[in-house]
Enzyme design. Sequence first.
Site, PDB file in Angstrom:
ATOM      1  N   GLY A 154       2.222   2.483 -22.569  1.00 17.43           N
ATOM      2  CA  GLY A 154       1.846   3.734 -21.932  1.00 17.43           C
ATOM      3  C   GLY A 154       1.701   3.607 -20.436  1.00 17.43           C
ATOM      4  O   GLY A 154       2.686   3.603 -19.683  1.00 17.43           O
ATOM      5  N   CYS A 155       0.469   3.472 -19.977  1.00 21.12           N
ATOM      6  CA  CYS A 155       0.200   3.527 -18.542  1.00 21.12           C
ATOM      7  C   CYS A 155       0.686   2.293 -17.789  1.00 21.12           C
ATOM      8  O   CYS A 155       1.042   2.385 -16.611  1.00 21.12           O
ATOM      9  CB  CYS A 155      -1.290   3.770 -18.310  1.00 21.12           C
ATOM     10  SG  CYS A 155      -1.828   5.359 -18.978  1.00 21.12           S
TER      11      CYS A 155
END
Length: 210
Positions: A154-155
């Site tokens: 994700g991030c």
Amino acid sequence: MNDIRRPDLAADYRAHGFAARLGAGERVALLVIDVCAAYLTDGSPLRAPVEEAVRAAAQLVTRARGSGRPVIFTRVSYRPGSADGGLFRRKVPALSVFEEGDPLGDFLTEPAPRPGEVVVTKQYASGFHGTSLAATLTALRIDTVLVTGLTTSGCVRATATDALQHGFRPLVVAEACGDRDPRLHEANLLDLDAKYADVIDLPAALGLLE
């Protein structure tokens, strides 16, 4: 653990013109992406087996501080109701844990930012999207970022990809990132290493911070 970065996949990428090395530049900063209580608290919808990754990130923070390298933290924060999260917030309802006032969004005891260290507050996956991160790194004359934190798919992935697109060399530290499942972690490290970043191990990252 099933290591998806097995030699045949990595070799196939290299044979088709992927996975060249960027290497480190002259000025390195450490990015600590979204290391917070939400990923380590039982009952949290974001709970993940990331304890080892958090310990590795904390080790890098200690080394960076000891050598005077910049340490930059990111965090996710939404206003009550999360309207500032837009479609990302709608796509992932679990992001409600990052509304202001929820302790799941708080930093851990270690690693955590010290007074004077930069904390970038964001609403989307990338630490660069809609934030001052690129300007901060440019002002510090940074050309290389060690990327650590949560989560790999994700991030971390989004931030590493945007780092490349903003002209910074992203070096993703494999042991200092984590995800909900080892398969997600390994698959994203494989693809990041092929296309958007150099994936390096913890000893190499510690060496760069000496």
